[in-house]
Each structure stands twice: as C-alpha cells, then as structure tokens.
Scaffold this motif. Structure first.
Motif, PDB file in Angstrom:
ATOM      1  N   ARG A 197      77.287  31.509  67.957  1.00 16.26           N
ATOM      2  CA  ARG A 197      77.838  30.223  67.531  1.00 16.26           C
ATOM      3  C   ARG A 197      79.311  30.441  67.208  1.00 16.26           C
ATOM      4  O   ARG A 197      79.647  31.040  66.189  1.00 16.26           O
ATOM      5  N   LEU A 198      80.178  29.952  68.097  1.00 14.41           N
ATOM      6  CA  LEU A 198      81.601  30.246  67.970  1.00 14.41           C
ATOM      7  C   LEU A 198      82.191  29.650  66.699  1.00 14.41           C
ATOM      8  O   LEU A 198      82.995  30.282  66.018  1.00 14.41           O
ATOM      9  N   LYS A 199      81.801  28.417  66.370  1.00 11.59           N
ATOM     10  CA  LYS A 199      82.362  27.773  65.184  1.00 11.59           C
ATOM     11  C   LYS A 199      81.978  28.544  63.919  1.00 11.59           C
ATOM     12  O   LYS A 199      82.805  28.758  63.025  1.00 11.59           O
ATOM     13  N   LEU A 200      80.733  28.989  63.855  1.00 14.66           N
ATOM     14  CA  LEU A 200      80.297  29.781  62.707  1.00 14.66           C
ATOM     15  C   LEU A 200      80.991  31.130  62.695  1.00 14.66           C
ATOM     16  O   LEU A 200      81.365  31.641  61.635  1.00 14.66           O
ATOM     17  N   ALA A 201      81.190  31.716  63.877  1.00 11.04           N
ATOM     18  CA  ALA A 201      81.904  32.998  63.970  1.00 11.04           C
ATOM     19  C   ALA A 201      83.327  32.857  63.449  1.00 11.04           C
ATOM     20  O   ALA A 201      83.830  33.736  62.739  1.00 11.04           O
ATOM     21  N   ASN A 202      83.987  31.747  63.768  1.00  5.93           N
ATOM     22  CA  ASN A 202      85.339  31.502  63.263  1.00  5.93           C
ATOM     23  C   ASN A 202      85.353  31.404  61.749  1.00  5.93           C
ATOM     24  O   ASN A 202      86.257  31.916  61.082  1.00  5.93           O
ATOM     25  N   ALA A 203      84.343  30.718  61.198  1.00  2.84           N
ATOM     26  CA  ALA A 203      84.268  30.563  59.745  1.00  2.84           C
ATOM     27  C   ALA A 203      84.078  31.917  59.071  1.00  2.84           C
ATOM     28  O   ALA A 203      84.744  32.240  58.076  1.00  2.84           O
ATOM     29  N   PHE A 204      83.161  32.727  59.611  1.00  8.14           N
ATOM     30  CA  PHE A 204      82.921  34.052  59.029  1.00  8.14           C
ATOM     31  C   PHE A 204      84.118  34.967  59.229  1.00  8.14           C
ATOM     32  O   PHE A 204      84.399  35.833  58.392  1.00  8.14           O
ATOM     33  N   LYS A 205      84.836  34.776  60.334  1.00  7.00           N
ATOM     34  CA  LYS A 205      86.066  35.547  60.555  1.00  7.00           C
ATOM     35  C   LYS A 205      87.043  35.328  59.408  1.00  7.00           C
ATOM     36  O   LYS A 205      87.633  36.280  58.887  1.00  7.00           O
ATOM     37  N   SER A 206      87.224  34.081  59.000  1.00  5.01           N
ATOM     38  CA  SER A 206      88.142  33.780  57.899  1.00  5.01           C
ATOM     39  C   SER A 206      87.654  34.386  56.593  1.00  5.01           C
ATOM     40  O   SER A 206      88.434  34.958  55.823  1.00  5.01           O
ATOM     41  N   ALA A 207      86.346  34.276  56.336  1.00  6.50           N
ATOM     42  CA  ALA A 207      85.796  34.801  55.085  1.00  6.50           C
ATOM     43  C   ALA A 207      85.931  36.321  55.014  1.00  6.50           C
ATOM     44  O   ALA A 207      86.347  36.880  53.983  1.00  6.50           O
ATOM     45  N   LEU A 208      85.581  37.008  56.098  1.00  6.55           N
ATOM     46  CA  LEU A 208      85.634  38.477  56.087  1.00  6.55           C
ATOM     47  C   LEU A 208      87.070  38.985  56.101  1.00  6.55           C
ATOM     48  O   LEU A 208      87.362  40.037  55.515  1.00  6.55           O
ATOM     49  N   SER A 209      87.967  38.243  56.743  1.00  7.85           N
ATOM     50  CA  SER A 209      89.390  38.603  56.675  1.00  7.85           C
ATOM     51  C   SER A 209      89.895  38.475  55.247  1.00  7.85           C
ATOM     52  O   SER A 209      90.675  39.313  54.776  1.00  7.85           O
ATOM     53  N   ALA A 210      89.458  37.417  54.555  1.00  9.86           N
ATOM     54  CA  ALA A 210      89.870  37.220  53.165  1.00  9.86           C
ATOM     55  C   ALA A 210      89.332  38.331  52.270  1.00  9.86           C
ATOM     56  O   ALA A 210      90.040  38.836  51.392  1.00  9.86           O
TER      57      ALA A 210
END
Length: 250
Positions: free
Chosen positions: A171-184
């Motif tokens: 799920r690309l949209k969810l992957a983008n969201a988790f990308k932001s969280a894990l980057s933070a």
C-alpha cells in the motif's frame, strides 16, 4: 560561522525543505553547502541531520489520518528505527572521520541514483492496495539496515523506506505515511546522540532549522503545481556532481 554564511545556510535549508516536500533529496543540497561553508564533513553531516528534523515532524502531521489503526505496527517499526538510528549514529561518531570522507561520496552517489529511480519504483508499487496482512519477517531486517544508514548519513532515506515498506505493505499511501514516521524517529535519535556527543554547529541549526520547517510547509502547499521531473533531474545531476567533488576532495 560568519553572519553571511549563516544567511546562506538558512536560505539553502529553506530550499531543502521545499525539495523534500516536492521530490525528496533536500540533504543533497544542504550537506554539501555546509561543507562548502567550511564545516568538516562529519560536523556538516550531524548538523544537517539535526537541521532537517522539524521537516519530518511536519510530514508526520500531514499523514496523521493514515496512522489510524496502525498503533501496534508503528510501535514495532518505531522500535526498529530507534535501534537502527542509534547504531548508525554511534558508528558515525566512533569511526575515524577519514573513513567517513571515503564513504560519503559513495553514499551521496547512491542517494542520487535512488532519487533518480524513485518514479519507477513508485509506479511499480501504486497498483498494490491490498488489505491488512501480517508483516514479513524480512521487513524488520531491511528497516534496521535502512535506519542504520539513516543514522549514519541519511540522504534519500525516505526513498529507501518507501521501497522497503511499499513491497512489504503493498500500500503505497501507507508506505509513505510510515516513511515519514520512521524518518522522524530516526532523526529524533540522531538529535539525541549528536546533541550530546556530536560536533553540532548550533548557530547553524538555530537559523537553518526554522528555514527548513518553513520550506517544508511551502513545498507542501505548492507540490501539486511544480513539475517534479525537472526538479528531480536537477537534484540528481547536482548530487552526482557533489559525489565527484567529494571523491576528488577525499
């Protein structure tokens, strides 16, 4: 650092925030700018990492709806990011600076190439929008390796995370969201480690971090109006040139 150099750092940090919101890869212009302003490469890297932190928080806020029902997964992945980010940060501070000088041109080139292929990767992941499923075991190993890289250098970390999470979650949209969280999370760890033990130039952070936050906000507002492809080509070309320069400099 002289006042003129601080102004330059603030302006470039603002531009990096805009680029991160639109295409990603803001570190590829801020890090070499700090080196050009006279900071040693390791000091420039840790200062760049601390400066970029506010922009990641903005990304988390923007994806807050995607995190509904994902608390358990966020905790699991977040713990991996804490371990990986801590490991990468400690590696940066405990290995000789000469080793970083040799490795960083390769990392910059890798980050640039990842940014170049990001559209292809995104298109391959867009058609997968499956429902909830169990996370494969390999994703934890991949996330640990990615966040170690993020703690050590971090350029194009978001591209790596989207690739790993997009394949694992489908799920690309969810992957983008988790990308932001894990980057933070990774950036927060680096702030703690570098803040206590790293050679952070806080005068640069004081002027550049607000610029990065403003740039991230402005970039999010205009992201749909600016053609991404020319910007991506410019960033990748600049990143490759920086990699060559750093290689010759080392």
């Amino acid at each position: 650092m002289p006042a003129v150099d601080l102004v330059i750092a603030a302006v470039v940090a603002c531009l990096a925030g805009v680029i991160n919101s639109i295409a990603g890869g803001g570190s590829l212009i801020l890090f070499p700018t700090l080196v050009a302003l006279g900071l040693p490469t390791v000091a420039a890297n840790v200062t760049n990492s601390v400066t970029q932190w506010p922009g990641y928080l903005g990304g988390v806020a923007g994806f807050r709806r995607e995190y509904v029902g994902q608390r358990s997964r966020l905790i699991r992945f977040g713990l991996v990011a804490v371990l990986g980010g801590t490991t990468g940060s400690i590696l940066l501070l405990t290995t000789p600076s000469d080793a970083f000088d040799l490795v960083v041109p390769v990392l910059v080139l890798l980050a640039s190439l990842l940014l170049a292929v990001q559209p292809v990767l995104t298109r391959r992941l867009e058609d997968g929008d499956a429902g909830p499923r169990r996370d494969p075991a390999w994703v934890y190993v991949a996330l640990f390796a990615a966040t170690v890289y993020g703690g050590y250098f971090g350029g194009a970390l978001g591209v790596i995370l989207v690739g790993v999470l997009g394949i694992a979650l489908h799920r690309l949209k969810l992957a983008n969201a988790f990308k932001s969280a894990l980057s933070a999370v990774t950036a927060t760890v680096t702030i703690v480690v570098f803040g206590f033990f790293g050679d952070v130039h806080w005068d640069v952070v004081a002027v550049a971090a607000p610029g990065n936050l403003i740039g991230g906000f402005l970039g999010a507002r205009v992201a749909t109006r600016i053609p991404v492809r020319p910007l991506r080509i410019l960033i990748v070309t600049f990143g490759v040139a920086v990699s060559v320069y750093l290689f010759l400099r080392a």
